[in-house]
Enzyme design. Structure first.
Site, PDB file in Angstrom:
ATOM      1  N   ARG A   1       0.817  -1.227   0.000  1.00 48.73           N
ATOM      2  CA  ARG A   1       0.000   0.000   0.000  1.00 48.73           C
ATOM      3  C   ARG A   1       0.843   1.266   0.000  1.00 48.73           C
ATOM      4  O   ARG A   1       0.310   2.361  -0.180  1.00 48.73           O
ATOM      5  CB  ARG A   1      -0.925  -0.009   1.221  1.00 48.73           C
TER       6      ARG A   1
ATOM      7  N   LYS B   1      -0.211 -19.862   6.322  1.00 51.17           N
ATOM      8  CA  LYS B   1      -0.916 -20.171   7.557  1.00 51.17           C
ATOM      9  C   LYS B   1      -0.960 -18.919   8.440  1.00 51.17           C
ATOM     10  O   LYS B   1      -0.139 -18.008   8.233  1.00 51.17           O
ATOM     11  CB  LYS B   1      -0.226 -21.331   8.270  1.00 51.17           C
TER      12      LYS B   1
ATOM     13  N   HIS C   1       5.892 -24.401   5.967  1.00 50.96           N
ATOM     14  CA  HIS C   1       7.321 -24.439   5.653  1.00 50.96           C
ATOM     15  C   HIS C   1       8.032 -25.628   6.291  1.00 50.96           C
ATOM     16  O   HIS C   1       9.099 -26.042   5.837  1.00 50.96           O
ATOM     17  CB  HIS C   1       8.000 -23.116   6.018  1.00 50.96           C
TER      18      HIS C   1
ATOM     19  N   LYS D   1      11.432 -28.693   4.893  1.00 50.34           N
ATOM     20  CA  LYS D   1      12.712 -28.968   5.529  1.00 50.34           C
ATOM     21  C   LYS D   1      13.298 -30.280   5.008  1.00 50.34           C
ATOM     22  O   LYS D   1      12.580 -31.268   4.827  1.00 50.34           O
ATOM     23  CB  LYS D   1      12.552 -29.018   7.053  1.00 50.34           C
TER      24      LYS D   1
ATOM     25  N   GLU E   1      10.699 -23.097  20.789  1.00 49.67           N
ATOM     26  CA  GLU E   1      11.306 -21.829  20.382  1.00 49.67           C
ATOM     27  C   GLU E   1      11.862 -21.133  21.618  1.00 49.67           C
ATOM     28  O   GLU E   1      11.217 -21.123  22.671  1.00 49.67           O
ATOM     29  CB  GLU E   1      10.275 -20.939  19.701  1.00 49.67           C
TER      30      GLU E   1
ATOM     31  N   ASP F   1      -1.492 -21.746  16.247  1.00 45.08           N
ATOM     32  CA  ASP F   1      -0.303 -21.285  15.527  1.00 45.08           C
ATOM     33  C   ASP F   1       0.624 -22.427  15.142  1.00 45.08           C
ATOM     34  O   ASP F   1       1.287 -22.365  14.098  1.00 45.08           O
ATOM     35  CB  ASP F   1       0.453 -20.270  16.386  1.00 45.08           C
TER      36      ASP F   1
ATOM     37  N   HIS G   1       1.858 -27.278  11.842  1.00 46.66           N
ATOM     38  CA  HIS G   1       3.203 -27.853  11.837  1.00 46.66           C
ATOM     39  C   HIS G   1       3.256 -29.239  12.479  1.00 46.66           C
ATOM     40  O   HIS G   1       3.727 -30.208  11.884  1.00 46.66           O
ATOM     41  CB  HIS G   1       4.186 -26.940  12.569  1.00 46.66           C
TER      42      HIS G   1
ATOM     43  N   LYS H   1       6.933 -21.248  23.374  1.00 43.60           N
ATOM     44  CA  LYS H   1       7.830 -20.114  23.212  1.00 43.60           C
ATOM     45  C   LYS H   1       8.603 -19.884  24.508  1.00 43.60           C
ATOM     46  O   LYS H   1       8.176 -20.297  25.588  1.00 43.60           O
ATOM     47  CB  LYS H   1       7.052 -18.861  22.822  1.00 43.60           C
TER      48      LYS H   1
END
Length: 494
Positions: free
Chosen positions: A57, A154, A184, A188, A222, A241, A246, A346
């Protein structure tokens, strides 16, 4: 009898290609997509007449856009791969079009920038709420042809109903064989190697089942927090998420039956059977077999970090989970009575993604001098490094028959000298070449939501706040108790 729709013709490798990125100056494009396309350019994996159009934009001309890229993208390519001449050649392929995806009139400007006879790949690196609008506007502008493909990032929807609505809307403009739902993790190298490990070697297949396998654990941990994604993440949480896409996709590859071929639908048919065989969790199961967590202040890598509730843009008192551990069961003969543990979080102790297949205990041990139980494990590490390790028992040097675990290691980086493409590069090349094997089909996505949604609803009914865990740890203690009930333990606890 309803006639099936004809398959879309395969991509032509040498045909001109327009690759259009909606959200072309966003974080995903800068960090992943453009670096991956640069690498594909360097290694000759883009058709000669490829044009890449970034849409945004911002009221920029091409020079302002290229200046923006020069400041941002090279850092994500890395010094080893970046070459000034190659970068300039890549920039020659790039253009910028100012497009507001919600404004139908802007799509005429996009049409003017495209090559008339080119194959088209539309990459929707935007919020899923825009997917329907973008496809409607592309259709209304006459920008979709039989060779067009669309890539959907996603998370695809917030629940089953929204996922179905997006799928139905996109299907009004694209055939299923034109739709690439990207995850993704499926790009891998080690994940794709898992297919070869299972179906290209005779030694594992006889043991790849109950009762020879005691348990399976899949971890995607993570060390980072939510960072700048807090506004998005708080309305999503770890289940939507990570687990819904995944981890369930990794589970499918571990648990699927051998497909009849590597044809995309043959592979995805077997993955769908796994998802449909997952035993639904009742409210009582949710209370017993799932653990939600939320990180508090702690230390990661020796540095103090704040808790989730102190992150910028996180609402006061948020009950969004940043950690999930759960036990799943697959109701079929191969996996009867084998618990499968999924875990993601996380701000955990380290960044690690791995699959651990723990084989059954011996029925009787001859080696009473050994202080520990004999354990055989196949450990498949996806990140940060990629390797496959088979843990076995061997005799310690010296007198007596004391056992010690040793490992047979396949380090993929040292075993193969060829350059190994990153996941996004590999998947983008698949899109360009029209290869669907490593992308989710609509029924897969909806089957995953069908299994996940009752768990989310069960949490809502229970009304329990997520269990706190200090940043830099492996999550709430309840996740260890979840494993202990099955006489198992997470790998780092053994």
């Amino acid at each position: 009898m309803t006639q099936s729709k004809p398959r879309v013709p395969p991509a032509t490798p040498e045909a001109p290609l327009d690759l259009i990125i909606f959200g072309g100056v966003g974080d995903l494009s800068v960090r992943k997509l453009l670096p991956a396309l640069y690498m594909a350019h360097v290694h000759g994996n883009l058709p000669p007449q490829t044009r890449i159009h970034a849409l945004g934009r911002q009221d920029w001309g091409r020079e302002a856009f290229l200046s923006f890229l020069q400041d941002k993208v090279p850092d994500f390519i890395g010094a080893k791969a970046y070459r000034a001449d190659a970068w300039q050649g890549f920039l020659d392929r790039l253009g910028y079009v100012c497009v507001d995806a919600t404004q139908a009139d802007d799509f005429r400007r996009l049409g003017e920038a495209l090559q008339s006879e080119a194959d088209r790949v539309y990459y929707l690196a935007t919020a899923p709420s825009l997917f329907t609008t973008i496809c409607d506007n592309l259709g209304a502008a006459g920008l979709i042809n039989p060779q067009s493909r669309v890539v959907l990032e996603k998370p695809l929807g917030h629940d089953l109903a929204s996922a179905e609505a997006i799928n139905t809307a996109v299907a009004q403009h694209f055939e299923e064989s034109q739709i690439f739902r990207i995850d993704h993790y499926l790009g891998k190298e080690t994940v794709q190697n898992l297919m070869v490990l299972r179906f290209g070697n005779s030694i594992f297949e006889p043991l790849w089942r109950s009762p020879h396998i005691k348990s399976v654990q899949i971890t995607v941990a993570e060390s980072v927090g939510v960072g700048s994604r807090a506004g998005f993440y708080d309305g999503t949480g770890a289940m939507r998420d990570m687990i819904q896409n995944h981890l369930l996709q990794l589970l499918c590859i571990v648990a699927m039956e051998p497909p009849v071929s590597l044809d995309p639908d043959a592979v995805r048919d077997e993955k769908l059977k796994v998802l449909k065989s997952l035993r639904p969790l009742t409210p009582a199961d949710v209370a017993r077999d799932t653990v939600r967590g939320q990180y508090t202040a702690g230390a990661v890598g020796g540095e103090k970090v704040s808790g989730y509730l102190q992150e910028e843009n996180v609402p006061v008192g948020s009950t969004t989970e940043t950690f999930v551990a759960l036990r799943a069961r697959i109701a079929n003969w191969r996996w009867a009575n084998v618990p499968i543990f999924l875990r993601t979080g996380k701000r955990m102790a380290e960044r690690r993604s791995e699959i651990v297949v723990e084989f059954a205990d011996l029925p009787f041990s001859l080696f009473n001098d050994s202080p520990r139980q004999v354990v055989n494990r196949l450990m498949i590490r996806l990140q940060p490094d990629e390797h496959i390790q088979l843990q076995m028992m061997a005799k310690e040097p010296g007198s007596g028959m004391r056992l010690r675990p040793v490992s047979l290691n396949l380090d993929l980086e040292s075993a193969f000298t060829e350059r190994r493409a990153e996941a996004y590069e590999r998947l983008l090349i698949d899109v360009i070449r029209g290869r669907l094997t490593h992308f989710m089909r609509r029924d897969e996505l909806e089957a995953a939501w069908t299994w996940v949604e009752p768990i989310i609803e069960g949490w809502s009914q229970l009304g329990d706040a997520p269990k706190p865990y200090a940043a830099g740890t492996w999550g709430p203690a309840a996740s260890s108790a979840l494993m202990a009930r099955e006489s198992s333990a997470w790998v780092e606890e053994t």
